[in-house]
Write an enzyme that holds these catalytic residues in place. Structure first.
Site, mmCIF file in Angstrom:
data_model
loop_
_atom_site.group_PDB
_atom_site.id
_atom_site.type_symbol
_atom_site.label_atom_id
_atom_site.label_comp_id
_atom_site.label_asym_id
_atom_site.label_seq_id
_atom_site.Cartn_x
_atom_site.Cartn_y
_atom_site.Cartn_z
ATOM 1 N N GLU A 82 28.625 41.524 62.098
ATOM 2 C CA GLU A 82 28.241 40.526 63.106
ATOM 3 C C GLU A 82 29.081 40.657 64.378
ATOM 4 O OE1 GLU A 82 28.074 36.514 61.559
ATOM 5 O OE2 GLU A 82 27.925 35.664 63.553
ATOM 6 N N LYS A 260 30.451 28.381 57.207
ATOM 7 C CA LYS A 260 30.002 29.772 57.385
ATOM 8 C C LYS A 260 30.895 30.456 58.420
ATOM 9 C CE LYS A 260 27.414 33.373 58.942
ATOM 10 N NZ LYS A 260 27.682 34.213 60.126
ATOM 11 N N ASP A 276 36.650 41.164 46.085
ATOM 12 C CA ASP A 276 35.349 40.656 45.649
ATOM 13 C C ASP A 276 34.964 39.449 46.499
ATOM 14 O OD1 ASP A 276 33.248 39.402 44.318
ATOM 15 O OD2 ASP A 276 34.056 39.808 42.330
ATOM 16 N N HIS A 374 28.296 35.267 73.183
ATOM 17 C CA HIS A 374 27.657 36.265 72.322
ATOM 18 C C HIS A 374 26.723 37.186 73.094
ATOM 19 C CE1 HIS A 374 27.920 34.720 67.948
ATOM 20 N NE2 HIS A 374 28.973 34.330 68.616
HETATM 21 P P1 NAD Z 1 41.880 45.060 36.694
HETATM 22 O O1 NAD Z 1 41.642 44.660 35.278
HETATM 23 O O2 NAD Z 1 41.322 46.342 37.158
HETATM 24 O O3 NAD Z 1 43.441 45.066 36.999
HETATM 25 C C1 NAD Z 1 44.289 44.044 36.597
HETATM 26 C C2 NAD Z 1 45.321 44.572 35.638
HETATM 27 O O4 NAD Z 1 46.247 45.410 36.319
HETATM 28 C C3 NAD Z 1 46.160 43.483 35.027
HETATM 29 O O5 NAD Z 1 45.493 42.918 33.937
HETATM 30 C C4 NAD Z 1 47.427 44.219 34.665
HETATM 31 O O6 NAD Z 1 47.335 44.760 33.365
HETATM 32 C C5 NAD Z 1 47.499 45.380 35.637
HETATM 33 N N1 NAD Z 1 48.577 45.250 36.669
HETATM 34 C C6 NAD Z 1 49.370 46.258 37.119
HETATM 35 N N2 NAD Z 1 50.212 45.817 38.065
HETATM 36 C C7 NAD Z 1 49.975 44.510 38.239
HETATM 37 C C8 NAD Z 1 50.538 43.501 39.110
HETATM 38 N N3 NAD Z 1 51.528 43.762 39.972
HETATM 39 N N4 NAD Z 1 50.017 42.258 39.047
HETATM 40 C C9 NAD Z 1 49.008 41.976 38.194
HETATM 41 N N5 NAD Z 1 48.468 42.876 37.343
HETATM 42 C C10 NAD Z 1 48.935 44.148 37.362
HETATM 43 O O7 NAD Z 1 41.364 43.974 37.748
HETATM 44 P P2 NAD Z 1 41.217 42.411 37.714
HETATM 45 O O8 NAD Z 1 41.936 41.910 38.910
HETATM 46 O O9 NAD Z 1 41.552 41.804 36.390
HETATM 47 O O10 NAD Z 1 39.636 42.245 37.933
HETATM 48 C C11 NAD Z 1 39.070 42.350 39.214
HETATM 49 C C12 NAD Z 1 37.654 42.879 39.131
HETATM 50 O O11 NAD Z 1 36.856 42.055 38.283
HETATM 51 C C13 NAD Z 1 36.967 42.845 40.465
HETATM 52 O O12 NAD Z 1 36.373 44.118 40.670
HETATM 53 C C14 NAD Z 1 35.881 41.779 40.315
HETATM 54 O O13 NAD Z 1 34.793 42.088 41.143
HETATM 55 C C15 NAD Z 1 35.553 41.884 38.868
HETATM 56 N N6 NAD Z 1 34.897 40.743 38.205
HETATM 57 C C16 NAD Z 1 34.765 39.498 38.779
HETATM 58 C C17 NAD Z 1 34.175 38.449 38.077
HETATM 59 C C18 NAD Z 1 34.091 37.088 38.711
HETATM 60 O O14 NAD Z 1 34.653 36.876 39.765
HETATM 61 N N7 NAD Z 1 33.399 36.123 38.123
HETATM 62 C C19 NAD Z 1 33.721 38.665 36.784
HETATM 63 C C20 NAD Z 1 33.872 39.920 36.216
HETATM 64 C C21 NAD Z 1 34.469 40.955 36.918
#
Ligand code: NAD
Length: 421
Positions: A82, A260, A276, A374
């Protein structure tokens, strides 16, 4: 296209999929090449990130300047299609700077995992048994993510509620997890799944859903800034902004657009850092509606000097590890450019941008109206829509703006005239 049923589409190579799509969609070789372009993301990497990949979709990325947050300067990458969002954020940040910049903070990065338990014979009694088993439940969760625990995070608390639903009473258990530098969805979902058997044992009920909540009320980011009346253009502008805020606070039709505008800034940084944005959007709007009345995410007041004070409070589940943040090369470079070290610091930057964006929109609306600012950016889109080539765009824009008629039909007439010469 004969049919959209393509057996084994996901098993084909990216090139094979592209070829199928090219034929089915009647794409020219040029159009197929555009679709196939994955930009800074290697095609093989894109192919591993989601399913049925055929290419990429690039967005412009601009840098918002002038941001001073907690005494530190930031150059802020914003990915957005945008026009005028980046300019507006930079402009608002400049005005905030003259009032000392943004002050931001966050709660601990705690996310909630929900476990739904149905057919519990004694829901209230079961609730108490779950709360009594807190330590065991937390242990089961933390065994699942020793890495998160090592980084200072992990499951922290257990809560339980009995809710009335269309299908009768349900026991809902919340597991609060400190996610440190992760957004946390995978981490929290894994824990919610891990405690399910123990919860069934404790309650005598059946577990269905085990999933993170995007209403991240325990992971809030707050920012505030003072915009001197003089920097804004005088007392009348302050008054106009307060009138606009009062309108949003009283009326959901306006409030939707108010929020928004906030999300214009928030999403652009969330996307640029590979986070996300659906999770952030869901969290922001559900938080705004929490009291049963959809409210603005920002608050605007005048201080004793007549200067404008803005504040924002919004759930901010963003991470630096996990998800696309750690894999997308542009996201990685943007995190480096931002110079941020923790997910909480990123959350503070994002809330500040949301506040700045809102100020810029309110100021424009309360003064000359949004369209004037704009106009030339809007005219660029219209010129391209009318079919202007890159070397024709500037002249078309100049003439549209001079005539104050920003319409595709006029742009087409201008183009025809130019080409007729
Ligand atoms: P992930 O599981 O890839 O990474 C997180 C992991 O990294 C932790 O569990 C930990 O084991 C490790 N880690 C290493 N260094 C760390 C630090 N300094 N701090 C914290 N953890 C550390 O990712 P995630 O963040 O658990 O999940 C994010 C993904 O899930 C996104 O891609 C999102 O789109 C997706 N997702 C979102 C939803 C929702 O929002 N409802 C549902 C399902 C999946």
């Amino acid at each position: 296209m004969n049919t959209s049923e393509i057996p084994g589409f996901y098993r084909k190579t990216l090139d094979e999929r592209l070829e199928i799509v090219k034929t089915a969609g009647n794409l020219t070789a040029e159009e197929a090449a555009v679709v196939a372009n994955t930009g800074s993301l290697e095609a093989a990497m894109a192919d591993r990130m989601i399913e049925n990949v055929v290419g990429g979709m690039t967005l412009p990325m601009g840098i918002a300047v002038n941001f001073l947050i907690n005494g530190k300067d930031y150059l802020i990458p914003m990915a957005i299609e945008e026009p005028s969002v980046v300019a507006a954020a930079s402009n608002a940040a400049k005005m905030a700077r003259s009032g000392g910049g943004f002050h931001a903070e966050t709660t601990d990065p705690v996310m909630i995992g929900q476990v739904q338990i149905v057919d519990v014979p004694d829901p209230e009694g079961a609730k108490v048994r779950v709360l009594e088993a807190r330590e065991r439940l937390l242990e089961v969760c933390n065994e699942r993510d020793p890495v998160l625990v090592k980084f200072g995070g992990g499951a922290r608390d257990v809560e339980a509620r009995v809710i009335e639903t269309l299908r009768g009473p349900m026991l809902i258990v919340h597991i609060s997890v400190d996610c440190r530098d992760a957004m946390g969805a995978n981490a929290v979902n894994t824990m919610a799944e891990a405690v399910a058997p123990l919860l069934e044992e404790l309650t005598g009920g059946r577990v269905y859903l085990r999933i993170i909540s995007n209403l991240a009320v325990k992971r809030l980011s707050r920012a505030r800034a003072t915009f001197p009346a003089e920097a804004l253009g005088g007392d009348e502008v302050v008054d106009g902004i307060l009138q606009a805020y009062a309108f949003a606070a009283a009326d959901p039709y306006r409030c939707s657009t108010h929020n928004k505008g906030v999300m214009n800034g928030i999403d652009a940084v969330v996307i640029a850092t590979g986070n996300d944005w659906r999770a952030i959007e869901a969290g922001a709007h559900s938080y705004a509606a929490m009291g049963g009345h959809y409210k603005p995410l920002t608050v605007w007041e005048a201080d004793e000097n007549g200067d404008l004070v803005g504040s924002i409070e919004v759930p901010m589940a963003v991470g630096l590890v996990g998800g696309a943040t750690a894999t997308h090369p542009t996201a990685k470079a943007n995190v480096k450019l931002l110079g941020i070290k923790t997910a909480s610091e990123l959350a503070q930057v994002i809330a500040s941008v949301g506040l700045a964006q809102n100020l810029a929109a309110l100021r424009a609306l309360a003064t000359e109206g949004i369209q004037r600012g704009h106009m030339s950016l809007h005219a660029r889109n219209i010129a391209v829509m009318a079919g202007a080539e890159i070397d024709e765009v500037d002249e078309v824009v100049e003439r549209l703006v001079a005539e104050k008629v920003i319409r595709v039909d006029r742009a087409q007439e201008i183009l025809a005239e130019m080409r007729g010469k």
